[in-house]
Design an enzyme around this catalytic site. Structure first.
Site, mmCIF file in Angstrom:
data_model
loop_
_atom_site.group_PDB
_atom_site.id
_atom_site.type_symbol
_atom_site.label_atom_id
_atom_site.label_comp_id
_atom_site.label_asym_id
_atom_site.label_seq_id
_atom_site.Cartn_x
_atom_site.Cartn_y
_atom_site.Cartn_z
ATOM 1 N N ASP A 140 0.853 -1.180 0.000
ATOM 2 C CA ASP A 140 0.000 0.000 0.000
ATOM 3 C C ASP A 140 0.901 1.246 0.000
ATOM 4 O O ASP A 140 1.801 1.332 -0.826
ATOM 5 C CB ASP A 140 -0.967 -0.066 1.194
ATOM 6 C CG ASP A 140 -2.046 0.990 1.175
ATOM 7 O OD1 ASP A 140 -3.004 0.842 0.389
ATOM 8 O OD2 ASP A 140 -1.929 1.975 1.918
ATOM 9 N N HIS A 144 -6.925 -6.563 -1.762
ATOM 10 C CA HIS A 144 -5.868 -5.626 -1.375
ATOM 11 C C HIS A 144 -5.044 -6.100 -0.190
ATOM 12 O O HIS A 144 -3.844 -5.842 -0.125
ATOM 13 C CB HIS A 144 -6.496 -4.264 -1.059
ATOM 14 C CG HIS A 144 -5.510 -3.205 -0.704
ATOM 15 N ND1 HIS A 144 -4.638 -2.664 -1.633
ATOM 16 C CD2 HIS A 144 -5.237 -2.595 0.477
ATOM 17 C CE1 HIS A 144 -3.880 -1.756 -1.044
ATOM 18 N NE2 HIS A 144 -4.215 -1.696 0.238
#
Length: 338
Positions: free
Chosen positions: A119, A309
């Site tokens: 991220d 994710h």
């Protein structure tokens, strides 16, 4: 509290440490393997995560002989969270984190490091390599593609509204003051984290959407996320409640600062070996965003995992195998400078 969470959630070879880096107090996890050291790995988390987001990868890296350092980033956990204003947004810039990492490496007596990121942490490792090419030997990034610095400034609002990155619509909410004003108490923070980690209502409505952001009206109705247990979510909520979410959201307000800093960079090609692991179901950072990476990174290895994710948690064994095999192939035994 630090030792309690280490005993419950982390490898016993890991300890929590604190230090001052260029005037800011940082908290970081430090893990030292038994026997000879192969090299040093610095791990960087994103939002809304903490250093222990790497809890599934750290034991594998220690078993391989790597010394592991994983900071809580500026604004997160036990690391300080300068308030903007009155402080400058530059505290949350890529240039600043590169300077802080350089100082941490100096304090640890390490002259060369491998960087791993997920991220925002993925964006950070690429930028550290640009600012400090002499420090970095290898990079692995999970979910986050490399996007080179630009010579012309485009605001986040322009990027989203032009249709270039509609999947960054949520960032407009995070960069504004709206979410920060709405989420104040520890209980509200816990509800927010539950939403961001996949919590949904009983009829399947999500608490978060990449195009619009956090669905504030749904937060009290969300069922518990399947990604983490109650005790771990409580730990995250406690850590975020320490300074609130202001500092963590400043990472979404630093675009112009980073642009100005990066006008000084003379090279935007990353020449060290890079492993990029794309998550096929990642809506925030879809694999299609990585198309230009091959032209910008000569020694690029691409891998994919069929997950969302939060790949580090959803498919830890597959992610670990990819990282382990790549490190075995691209690194050699290096004498540690510790």
């Amino acid at each position: 509290m630090a030792m309690d969470f280490i005993k419950e959630f982390l490898d016993p070879r890991v300890e929590s440490r604190r230090t001052h880096l260029n005037g800011i107090q940082y908290n970081y996890l430090f893990g030292q393997p038994k026997g000879s050291l192969r090299a040093t790995v610095f791990l960087f988390h994103g939002w809304p995560d903490l250093s222990i987001g790497w809890r599934n990868q750290i034991p594998m890296l220690l078993d391989m002989g790597f010394l592991v350092v994983a900071p809580d980033m500026m604004g997160y956990g036990q690391t300080e969270a300068p308030h903007v204003p009155p402080e400058s947004i530059a505290f949350y810039s890529f240039r600043r984190i590169a300077d802080d990492v350089k100082e941490l490496a100096r304090q640890l007596g390490v002259s060369r490091v491998i960087l791993g990121g997920h991220d925002w942490g993925g964006a950070i490792v690429y930028r550290i390599a640009l600012w400090l090419p002499e420090l970095v030997t290898h990079i692995f990034a999970v979910c986050t593609p490399y996007m080179a610095p630009s010579k012309s400034y485009v605001s986040l609002e322009e990027m989203v509204k032009s249709g270039r990155v509609p999947n960054f619509g949520y960032q407009l909410q995070l960069a504004s003051s709206h979410l920060e004003e709405a989420i104040q108490s520890r209980g509200q923070i816990r509800q927010l984290l539950n939403a961001l980690y996949g919590g949904a209502t009983s009829n399947g409505l999500p608490g978060f959407d990449v195009k619009t952001g956090v669905q504030l009206d749904r937060l009290p109705q969300l069922k518990h996320t399947k990604l983490m247990g109650e005790r771990l979510l409580d730990f995250y909520a406690d850590q975020y409640a320490k300074n609130g979410i202001h500092g963590t959201l400043n990472w979404y307000r630093n675009r112009e600062q980073n642009f100005k800093d990066e006008l000084r960079l003379t090279n935007t090609t990353i020449r060290v070996p890079v492993l990029f692991i794309a998550a096929t179901k990642d809506e925030a950072l879809p694999p299609s965003m990585s198309r230009a990476m091959d032209k910008l990174i000569p020694h690029l290895t691409r891998k994919t995992v069929d997950t969302h994710h939060w790949a580090l948690w959803e498919q830890p064994e597959e992610v670990n195998q990819i990282i382990r095999e790549w490190l075995e192939e691209t690194t050699t035994q290096q004498k540690s400078h510790l």
